[in-house]
Design a protein around this motif. Sequence first.
Motif, PDB file in Angstrom:
ATOM      1  N   MET B   1     -66.216  39.483 -25.998  1.00 51.47           N
ATOM      2  CA  MET B   1     -65.968  39.165 -27.400  1.00 51.47           C
ATOM      3  C   MET B   1     -67.065  39.726 -28.287  1.00 51.47           C
ATOM      4  O   MET B   1     -66.810  40.431 -29.253  1.00 51.47           O
ATOM      5  CB  MET B   1     -65.870  37.650 -27.571  1.00 51.47           C
ATOM      6  N   LYS B   2     -68.322  39.430 -27.926  1.00 42.03           N
ATOM      7  CA  LYS B   2     -69.443  39.888 -28.748  1.00 42.03           C
ATOM      8  C   LYS B   2     -69.497  41.404 -28.823  1.00 42.03           C
ATOM      9  O   LYS B   2     -69.763  41.981 -29.874  1.00 42.03           O
ATOM     10  CB  LYS B   2     -70.760  39.346 -28.188  1.00 42.03           C
ATOM     11  N   ASN B   3     -69.255  42.029 -27.674  1.00 48.49           N
ATOM     12  CA  ASN B   3     -69.275  43.485 -27.622  1.00 48.49           C
ATOM     13  C   ASN B   3     -68.201  44.111 -28.505  1.00 48.49           C
ATOM     14  O   ASN B   3     -68.454  45.062 -29.229  1.00 48.49           O
ATOM     15  CB  ASN B   3     -69.071  43.952 -26.178  1.00 48.49           C
ATOM     16  N   ASN B   4     -67.008  43.537 -28.417  1.00 49.18           N
ATOM     17  CA  ASN B   4     -65.904  44.046 -29.218  1.00 49.18           C
ATOM     18  C   ASN B   4     -66.157  43.854 -30.707  1.00 49.18           C
ATOM     19  O   ASN B   4     -65.861  44.725 -31.515  1.00 49.18           O
ATOM     20  CB  ASN B   4     -64.604  43.342 -28.820  1.00 49.18           C
ATOM     21  N   LEU B   5     -66.720  42.702 -31.052  1.00 46.96           N
ATOM     22  CA  LEU B   5     -67.042  42.404 -32.452  1.00 46.96           C
ATOM     23  C   LEU B   5     -68.024  43.444 -32.993  1.00 46.96           C
ATOM     24  O   LEU B   5     -67.840  44.008 -34.070  1.00 46.96           O
ATOM     25  CB  LEU B   5     -67.658  41.002 -32.530  1.00 46.96           C
ATOM     26  N   LYS B   6     -69.079  43.697 -32.188  1.00 39.74           N
ATOM     27  CA  LYS B   6     -70.116  44.654 -32.586  1.00 39.74           C
ATOM     28  C   LYS B   6     -69.541  46.071 -32.672  1.00 39.74           C
ATOM     29  O   LYS B   6     -69.786  46.791 -33.643  1.00 39.74           O
ATOM     30  CB  LYS B   6     -71.266  44.604 -31.577  1.00 39.74           C
ATOM     31  N   ASN B   7     -68.755  46.446 -31.671  1.00 40.19           N
ATOM     32  CA  ASN B   7     -68.165  47.792 -31.672  1.00 40.19           C
ATOM     33  C   ASN B   7     -67.221  48.007 -32.845  1.00 40.19           C
ATOM     34  O   ASN B   7     -67.181  49.082 -33.429  1.00 40.19           O
ATOM     35  CB  ASN B   7     -67.395  48.040 -30.364  1.00 40.19           C
ATOM     36  N   GLY B   8     -66.470  46.976 -33.162  1.00 38.37           N
ATOM     37  CA  GLY B   8     -65.569  47.055 -34.305  1.00 38.37           C
ATOM     38  C   GLY B   8     -66.353  47.277 -35.587  1.00 38.37           C
ATOM     39  O   GLY B   8     -65.983  48.104 -36.422  1.00 38.37           O
ATOM     40  N   PHE B   9     -67.445  46.544 -35.724  1.00 35.93           N
ATOM     41  CA  PHE B   9     -68.302  46.659 -36.906  1.00 35.93           C
ATOM     42  C   PHE B   9     -68.851  48.085 -37.011  1.00 35.93           C
ATOM     43  O   PHE B   9     -68.737  48.730 -38.056  1.00 35.93           O
ATOM     44  CB  PHE B   9     -69.459  45.653 -36.808  1.00 35.93           C
ATOM     45  N   ILE B  10     -69.400  48.578 -35.908  1.00 34.69           N
ATOM     46  CA  ILE B  10     -70.032  49.910 -35.897  1.00 34.69           C
ATOM     47  C   ILE B  10     -68.997  51.018 -36.143  1.00 34.69           C
ATOM     48  O   ILE B  10     -69.261  51.954 -36.888  1.00 34.69           O
ATOM     49  CB  ILE B  10     -70.785  50.136 -34.562  1.00 34.69           C
ATOM     50  N   LYS B 119     -55.760  53.659 -28.841  1.00 39.22           N
ATOM     51  CA  LYS B 119     -55.098  54.743 -28.125  1.00 39.22           C
ATOM     52  C   LYS B 119     -55.920  55.210 -26.925  1.00 39.22           C
ATOM     53  O   LYS B 119     -55.402  55.556 -25.891  1.00 39.22           O
ATOM     54  CB  LYS B 119     -54.868  55.922 -29.077  1.00 39.22           C
ATOM     55  N   GLU B 120     -57.266  55.225 -27.125  1.00 37.59           N
ATOM     56  CA  GLU B 120     -58.128  55.772 -26.077  1.00 37.59           C
ATOM     57  C   GLU B 120     -58.836  54.694 -25.250  1.00 37.59           C
ATOM     58  O   GLU B 120     -59.433  54.990 -24.220  1.00 37.59           O
ATOM     59  CB  GLU B 120     -59.158  56.722 -26.700  1.00 37.59           C
ATOM     60  N   ASN B 121     -58.785  53.439 -25.712  1.00 39.19           N
ATOM     61  CA  ASN B 121     -59.492  52.377 -25.004  1.00 39.19           C
ATOM     62  C   ASN B 121     -58.629  51.121 -24.862  1.00 39.19           C
ATOM     63  O   ASN B 121     -58.296  50.470 -25.852  1.00 39.19           O
ATOM     64  CB  ASN B 121     -60.798  52.054 -25.761  1.00 39.19           C
ATOM     65  N   GLU B 122     -58.325  50.779 -23.635  1.00 39.89           N
ATOM     66  CA  GLU B 122     -57.451  49.638 -23.335  1.00 39.89           C
ATOM     67  C   GLU B 122     -58.077  48.296 -23.729  1.00 39.89           C
ATOM     68  O   GLU B 122     -57.377  47.327 -23.971  1.00 39.89           O
ATOM     69  CB  GLU B 122     -57.134  49.619 -21.828  1.00 39.89           C
ATOM     70  N   ASN B 123     -59.417  48.248 -23.752  1.00 39.43           N
ATOM     71  CA  ASN B 123     -60.097  46.961 -23.941  1.00 39.43           C
ATOM     72  C   ASN B 123     -60.206  46.487 -25.395  1.00 39.43           C
ATOM     73  O   ASN B 123     -60.782  45.443 -25.662  1.00 39.43           O
ATOM     74  CB  ASN B 123     -61.509  47.021 -23.341  1.00 39.43           C
ATOM     75  N   ILE B 124     -59.691  47.300 -26.309  1.00 34.94           N
ATOM     76  CA  ILE B 124     -59.761  46.916 -27.724  1.00 34.94           C
ATOM     77  C   ILE B 124     -58.930  45.649 -27.933  1.00 34.94           C
ATOM     78  O   ILE B 124     -57.766  45.593 -27.534  1.00 34.94           O
ATOM     79  CB  ILE B 124     -59.207  48.058 -28.614  1.00 34.94           C
ATOM     80  N   ASN B 125     -59.546  44.636 -28.557  1.00 37.78           N
ATOM     81  CA  ASN B 125     -58.799  43.398 -28.808  1.00 37.78           C
ATOM     82  C   ASN B 125     -58.989  42.908 -30.251  1.00 37.78           C
ATOM     83  O   ASN B 125     -59.529  43.627 -31.089  1.00 37.78           O
ATOM     84  CB  ASN B 125     -59.212  42.329 -27.789  1.00 37.78           C
ATOM     85  N   ILE B 126     -58.581  41.683 -30.507  1.00 39.54           N
ATOM     86  CA  ILE B 126     -58.623  41.162 -31.880  1.00 39.54           C
ATOM     87  C   ILE B 126     -60.047  41.075 -32.422  1.00 39.54           C
ATOM     88  O   ILE B 126     -60.253  41.119 -33.632  1.00 39.54           O
ATOM     89  CB  ILE B 126     -57.938  39.774 -31.996  1.00 39.54           C
ATOM     90  N   TYR B 127     -61.042  40.953 -31.537  1.00 45.66           N
ATOM     91  CA  TYR B 127     -62.423  40.850 -32.023  1.00 45.66           C
ATOM     92  C   TYR B 127     -62.916  42.182 -32.567  1.00 45.66           C
ATOM     93  O   TYR B 127     -63.737  42.227 -33.478  1.00 45.66           O
ATOM     94  CB  TYR B 127     -63.345  40.331 -30.915  1.00 45.66           C
ATOM     95  N   PHE B 128     -62.406  43.255 -32.007  1.00 42.12           N
ATOM     96  CA  PHE B 128     -62.724  44.582 -32.533  1.00 42.12           C
ATOM     97  C   PHE B 128     -62.191  44.691 -33.968  1.00 42.12           C
ATOM     98  O   PHE B 128     -62.884  45.151 -34.882  1.00 42.12           O
ATOM     99  CB  PHE B 128     -62.091  45.656 -31.638  1.00 42.12           C
ATOM    100  N   LEU B 129     -60.978  44.238 -34.148  1.00 44.41           N
ATOM    101  CA  LEU B 129     -60.343  44.239 -35.473  1.00 44.41           C
ATOM    102  C   LEU B 129     -61.138  43.373 -36.453  1.00 44.41           C
ATOM    103  O   LEU B 129     -61.380  43.772 -37.603  1.00 44.41           O
ATOM    104  CB  LEU B 129     -58.913  43.704 -35.345  1.00 44.41           C
ATOM    105  N   LEU B 130     -61.578  42.210 -35.965  1.00 46.12           N
ATOM    106  CA  LEU B 130     -62.342  41.296 -36.817  1.00 46.12           C
ATOM    107  C   LEU B 130     -63.698  41.881 -37.180  1.00 46.12           C
ATOM    108  O   LEU B 130     -64.131  41.792 -38.339  1.00 46.12           O
ATOM    109  CB  LEU B 130     -62.518  39.946 -36.101  1.00 46.12           C
ATOM    110  N   GLY B 131     -64.372  42.495 -36.207  1.00 46.95           N
ATOM    111  CA  GLY B 131     -65.664  43.137 -36.471  1.00 46.95           C
ATOM    112  C   GLY B 131     -65.528  44.204 -37.541  1.00 46.95           C
ATOM    113  O   GLY B 131     -66.358  44.315 -38.451  1.00 46.95           O
ATOM    114  N   GLY B 132     -64.453  44.999 -37.442  1.00 46.62           N
ATOM    115  CA  GLY B 132     -64.184  46.015 -38.452  1.00 46.62           C
ATOM    116  C   GLY B 132     -63.955  45.388 -39.812  1.00 46.62           C
ATOM    117  O   GLY B 132     -64.468  45.863 -40.831  1.00 46.62           O
ATOM    118  N   GLY B 133     -63.182  44.312 -39.826  1.00 46.33           N
ATOM    119  CA  GLY B 133     -62.911  43.594 -41.080  1.00 46.33           C
ATOM    120  C   GLY B 133     -64.189  43.082 -41.714  1.00 46.33           C
ATOM    121  O   GLY B 133     -64.379  43.200 -42.930  1.00 46.33           O
ATOM    122  N   PHE B 134     -65.096  42.542 -40.901  1.00 45.57           N
ATOM    123  CA  PHE B 134     -66.388  42.055 -41.417  1.00 45.57           C
ATOM    124  C   PHE B 134     -67.184  43.196 -42.047  1.00 45.57           C
ATOM    125  O   PHE B 134     -67.796  43.033 -43.104  1.00 45.57           O
ATOM    126  CB  PHE B 134     -67.218  41.426 -40.290  1.00 45.57           C
TER     127      PHE B 134
END
Lengths: 101, 228
Positions: B1-10, B119-134
């Motif tokens: 979760m934390k990783n996805n959140l951070k990756n989404g943000f970055i 498309k390129e990464n299966e592990n993308i989840n809702i936390y990635f989306l949320l990190g991006g939104g933040f």
Amino acid sequence: MNNIDILLIIIFVAIGTYTLRFSGLFLANKLKRIKHIDLLLEAIPATLLISLVVPSIIKTGIIGIIAAGVSILIMHKTKNTFLSMSIAVVIVALHRNGLLL
Amino acid sequence: MKNNLKNGFISNLPISISVLIYGVVLGVICTSKSITFIQLALMNIFIFAGSSQFVIVDMINNPINISIVVGSALLINLRYFLITASLNDLFVRSSINKKLFIVHFVTDESWAVTLNKKKENENINIYFLLGGGFCIFVSWFIGTSIGYYFGALISNPKLYGLDFAFLALFISIVASMYKKRSDLIVYCTTAIIAVILEKTISNMSYIIFSSLIGCYIYIFINKREKYE
């Protein structure tokens, strides 16, 4: 202008926007049954933006039309929204300061 | 979760630069429209949809027609209905509370970045989306604040062409929406109808009318193409 009016606008748009955001997610499966809904929603952003800005651009005068034309051209070539916006603003600013046309 | 959140943000940082700059433009326009910072902040937090905020600010004048302003802003935001509908698969195993919270932070940018990465990464989840939104949320807030307080230093925004920024921004966005030749017919017809209706209708409802006529033409053209 009245602050209560502005606040009411913010409240209504906030509620409406949130409703749109979550209803898309919750109604996704039912959506597919409506005829041409995809085309309608696809068309709205562009047509609404055009309706909103074209009359205002024309009111700006010849310089506004030229600046808008240039920004469309730059957008077409570079796909960079910020660049095309900035150049249009610079054209209008130069004109108003008597440095262009 | 934390990783996805951070990756989404970055992952959203590059696009967040232009979001910040648009925010600056909006902040400047707000000062010329005598909108308070609190009102701007409320819009940022509770509406959080850039183009509709531009529309609201642009349409606020004397006398205000509340229903027309709200109607126009919501018409612009209709696309969120489709955007979140397209995220259905991503939220498949999420709790209702997570859905209700995360969905508010969905923006054009974070949505596009998420779909692109998925498309390129299966592990993308809702936390990635949320990190991006933040990321978009923070840059939008900072940008509008800079514009608002810097805007107060500009005595005559018209001299700098800043009143035209909004028109140029939207016309650029329209240009980026252009996909096929038949769109040109729709766009030009809509523009002509808007100009005619603006001259004949005394309030701002011409915006909604000409937009809907444009949509009808779009549906008519594309419906026919589907069957050909």
